[in-house]
Scaffold this motif. Structure first.
Motif, PDB file in Angstrom:
ATOM      1  N   GLY A   1      35.112 -38.544   9.624  1.00  0.00           N
ATOM      2  CA  GLY A   1      35.568 -37.160   9.660  1.00  0.00           C
ATOM      3  C   GLY A   1      34.465 -36.135   9.742  1.00  0.00           C
ATOM      4  N   CYS A   2      33.303 -36.532  10.214  1.00  0.00           N
ATOM      5  CA  CYS A   2      32.196 -35.594  10.346  1.00  0.00           C
ATOM      6  C   CYS A   2      31.284 -36.051  11.472  1.00  0.00           C
ATOM      7  CB  CYS A   2      31.406 -35.482   9.049  1.00  0.00           C
ATOM      8  SG  CYS A   2      30.543 -37.004   8.583  1.00  0.00           S
ATOM      9  N   THR A   3      30.397 -35.181  11.902  1.00  0.00           N
ATOM     10  CA  THR A   3      29.450 -35.534  12.946  1.00  0.00           C
ATOM     11  C   THR A   3      28.335 -36.397  12.362  1.00  0.00           C
ATOM     12  OG1 THR A   3      28.061 -33.612  12.519  1.00  0.00           O
ATOM     13  CG2 THR A   3      29.878 -33.331  14.089  1.00  0.00           C
ATOM     14  N   PRO A   4      27.606 -37.142  13.196  1.00  0.00           N
ATOM     15  CA  PRO A   4      26.459 -37.905  12.689  1.00  0.00           C
ATOM     16  C   PRO A   4      25.420 -37.013  12.010  1.00  0.00           C
ATOM     17  CG  PRO A   4      27.028 -38.640  14.898  1.00  0.00           C
ATOM     18  CD  PRO A   4      27.845 -37.421  14.619  1.00  0.00           C
ATOM     19  N   SER A   5      25.200 -35.830  12.571  1.00  0.00           N
ATOM     20  CA  SER A   5      24.217 -34.908  11.984  1.00  0.00           C
ATOM     21  C   SER A   5      24.620 -34.507  10.574  1.00  0.00           C
ATOM     22  CB  SER A   5      24.072 -33.661  12.863  1.00  0.00           C
ATOM     23  OG  SER A   5      23.566 -34.001  14.129  1.00  0.00           O
ATOM     24  N   ARG A   6      25.906 -34.223  10.407  1.00  0.00           N
ATOM     25  CA  ARG A   6      26.400 -33.822   9.088  1.00  0.00           C
ATOM     26  C   ARG A   6      26.269 -34.970   8.082  1.00  0.00           C
ATOM     27  NH1 ARG A   6      27.107 -29.430   5.944  1.00  0.00           N
ATOM     28  NH2 ARG A   6      28.788 -29.746   4.445  1.00  0.00           N
ATOM     29  N   TYR A   7      26.593 -36.169   8.524  1.00  0.00           N
ATOM     30  CA  TYR A   7      26.485 -37.336   7.646  1.00  0.00           C
ATOM     31  C   TYR A   7      25.023 -37.576   7.262  1.00  0.00           C
ATOM     32  CZ  TYR A   7      27.150 -42.082   5.851  1.00  0.00           C
ATOM     33  OH  TYR A   7      27.173 -43.196   5.048  1.00  0.00           O
ATOM     34  N   TYR A   8      24.130 -37.472   8.240  1.00  0.00           N
ATOM     35  CA  TYR A   8      22.698 -37.688   8.008  1.00  0.00           C
ATOM     36  C   TYR A   8      22.179 -36.668   6.993  1.00  0.00           C
ATOM     37  CZ  TYR A   8      18.216 -39.700   9.656  1.00  0.00           C
ATOM     38  OH  TYR A   8      17.029 -40.389   9.771  1.00  0.00           O
ATOM     39  N   LEU A   9      22.591 -35.421   7.151  1.00  0.00           N
ATOM     40  CA  LEU A   9      22.177 -34.388   6.213  1.00  0.00           C
ATOM     41  C   LEU A   9      22.637 -34.733   4.806  1.00  0.00           C
ATOM     42  CD1 LEU A   9      20.989 -31.588   5.568  1.00  0.00           C
ATOM     43  CD2 LEU A   9      23.238 -30.613   6.135  1.00  0.00           C
ATOM     44  N   ARG A  10      23.877 -35.216   4.704  1.00  0.00           N
ATOM     45  CA  ARG A  10      24.406 -35.564   3.384  1.00  0.00           C
ATOM     46  C   ARG A  10      23.630 -36.736   2.762  1.00  0.00           C
ATOM     47  NH1 ARG A  10      28.582 -33.031   0.160  1.00  0.00           N
ATOM     48  NH2 ARG A  10      28.512 -34.304  -1.717  1.00  0.00           N
ATOM     49  N   VAL A  11      23.244 -37.705   3.576  1.00  0.00           N
ATOM     50  CA  VAL A  11      22.438 -38.826   3.098  1.00  0.00           C
ATOM     51  C   VAL A  11      21.124 -38.315   2.514  1.00  0.00           C
ATOM     52  CG1 VAL A  11      21.062 -40.813   3.869  1.00  0.00           C
ATOM     53  CG2 VAL A  11      23.439 -40.586   4.595  1.00  0.00           C
ATOM     54  N   ARG A  12      20.477 -37.411   3.218  1.00  0.00           N
ATOM     55  CA  ARG A  12      19.195 -36.873   2.759  1.00  0.00           C
ATOM     56  C   ARG A  12      19.359 -36.026   1.496  1.00  0.00           C
ATOM     57  NH1 ARG A  12      18.014 -33.759   7.879  1.00  0.00           N
ATOM     58  NH2 ARG A  12      16.172 -32.969   6.762  1.00  0.00           N
ATOM     59  N   LEU A  13      20.439 -35.249   1.434  1.00  0.00           N
ATOM     60  CA  LEU A  13      20.671 -34.413   0.265  1.00  0.00           C
ATOM     61  C   LEU A  13      21.069 -35.248  -0.951  1.00  0.00           C
ATOM     62  CD1 LEU A  13      22.500 -31.370   1.879  1.00  0.00           C
ATOM     63  CD2 LEU A  13      20.154 -31.453   1.008  1.00  0.00           C
ATOM     64  N   ASN A  14      21.786 -36.338  -0.720  1.00  0.00           N
ATOM     65  CA  ASN A  14      22.123 -37.225  -1.835  1.00  0.00           C
ATOM     66  C   ASN A  14      20.856 -37.843  -2.436  1.00  0.00           C
ATOM     67  OD1 ASN A  14      24.895 -36.865  -1.880  1.00  0.00           O
ATOM     68  ND2 ASN A  14      25.290 -38.529  -0.442  1.00  0.00           N
ATOM     69  N   ARG A  15      19.923 -38.212  -1.557  1.00  0.00           N
ATOM     70  CA  ARG A  15      18.650 -38.724  -2.079  1.00  0.00           C
ATOM     71  C   ARG A  15      17.924 -37.636  -2.842  1.00  0.00           C
ATOM     72  NH1 ARG A  15      12.866 -40.667   0.417  1.00  0.00           N
ATOM     73  NH2 ARG A  15      12.286 -41.847  -1.418  1.00  0.00           N
TER      74      ARG A  15
END
Length: 369
Positions: A266-280
């Motif tokens: 339900g999101c773009t790859p860019s949005r998912y990638y950003l979330r991965v980085r912010l979770n870290r």
């Protein structure tokens, strides 16, 4: 990789002695899955192959992350003779142990006792300097803290690692597989397979298998290309890779990659990638003393200002406020005293304690645009 579990084999009439050091907030499932294979090995062998004790620093009861209190057999202040000591930890590990446990573990190491740790327990061994130069597995939620805090520890993403008088593994049910492997090394596969069968475990997982990162296992299995792309993101946080290259590495076109993420997450790859980085970044903020500038760099942001803006927009608070919540919650002792004074249910106590976790609510809104 060399293993050294065999050097501690006792004579047949002397049980192999195991001490389980319970760190406050330990995860009960990790303890149970580490102990039960030993119990079943005794039962199937018809003799006491293994004996074990539960230990705490002062001999006081230890509270698990689910609120259940465990009464230990002894304190670490007493004289013990162990062949293996296993550190069992869980939530909020960076603030849940004391100098007493560290000193005692160093004493055990000087006696050449085999040392192990499950779930977030490896963080405690690393804090004692007992994993320097060793390969180490740990639950994924504390890997960043270990990588930044203990650069001499060779962290990996394997389910478990056994080498040179050290046994470390991730959490959940993985301790059972590490202990089954341990039984196999000491007694042969026949016994470990029989124990596995008694636990209705269809197979013993291999040491080299990778622990799943934060994507639902069913989705990762059904969409291996999506899982591969997500794993590439997880592995390239400090220096994010362009989506075109990411798609190519996953064997997809950029358009195919975008369709997969939109359909299943339900999101773009860019949005998912950003979330991965912010979770870290969130875990680093709560688990390490790294500055916001350092965390911004470690998570692939061009500046602290850009990082703070993205963090506030996505996480709903500024990075400095995220870090402040760790201290605002109070010490584990204060949290426990507060929860005991009002005597809420065990489930409510567990929820209160979980709110101090770096990964509390981490999956909420992951798929939102």
């Amino acid at each position: 990789m060399t293993t050294d579990t065999g050097s501690h084999i006792n004579t047949p009439d002397a049980p192999y002695r195991v001490g389980f050091l319970l760190i406050d907030n330990f995860t009960l499932i990790a303890l149970a899955t580490a102990v039960e294979p030993l119990r079943m090995a005794n039962q199937l062998a018809g003799t006491e192959l293994y004996s074990w004790k539960l230990l705490t620093a002062e001999g006081e009861p230890a509270r698990a992350s689910d609120g259940i209190t465990m009464l230990p057999d002894a304190s670490i202040q007493e004289e013990h003779r162990f062949d293996l000591v296993m550190v069992v930890a869980g939530i909020d590990v960076t603030r849940s142990f004391s100098r007493k446990e560290i000193t005692w573990l160093k004493q055990m190491a000087r006696r050449h006792v085999l040392l192990g740790a499950v779930c977030t327990g490896p963080y405690v061994l690393a804090s004692a300097g007992l994993l320097d130069g060793h390969a180490c597995s740990a639950h994924w939620e504390c890997l960043e803290a270990m990588q930044e805090g203990f650069p001499r520890v060779q962290t990996n993403n394997r389910l478990f690692t056994v080498e040179r008088e050290r046994m470390t593994c991730t959490g959940g049910t993985v301790p059972m597989h590490m202990m089954l492997s341990f039984l196999s090394r000491r007694h042969g596969k026949e016994l470990s397979n029989a124990v596995s069968h008694m636990f209705v475990c269809d197979r013993i997982r291999e040491e080299s298998e990778q622990q799943p990162m934060p994507m639902h296992p069913a989705l990762a299995c059904a969409q291996p290309k999506l899982a591969e792309a997500a794993q590439l993101m997880e592995a390239n946080i400090e220096e994010p890779i362009e989506l075109q290259e990411l798609a190519s590495l996953a064997g997809l076109s950029r358009r195919q990659l975008e369709r997969l993420f939109l359909k299943h997450l339900g999101c773009t790859p860019s949005r998912y990638y950003l979330r991965v980085r912010l979770n870290r970044a969130r875990r680093l903020l709560k688990q390490t003393p790294c500055s916001i500038v350092e965390i911004a760099s470690l998570c692939g942001f061009v500046s602290a200002t850009h990082f703070s803006r993205c963090y506030r927009k996505t996480m709903g608070r500024a990075p400095k406020h995220e870090r402040m919540t760790v201290h605002a919650q109070g010490s584990p002792e204060e949290i426990l005293a507060d929860s005991m004074s009002s005597l809420p249910s065990s489930s409510l106590q567990a929820l209160r304690r979980a709110r101090t976790e770096p990964t509390y609510g981490i999956f909420e809104g992951t798929g939102s645009g």
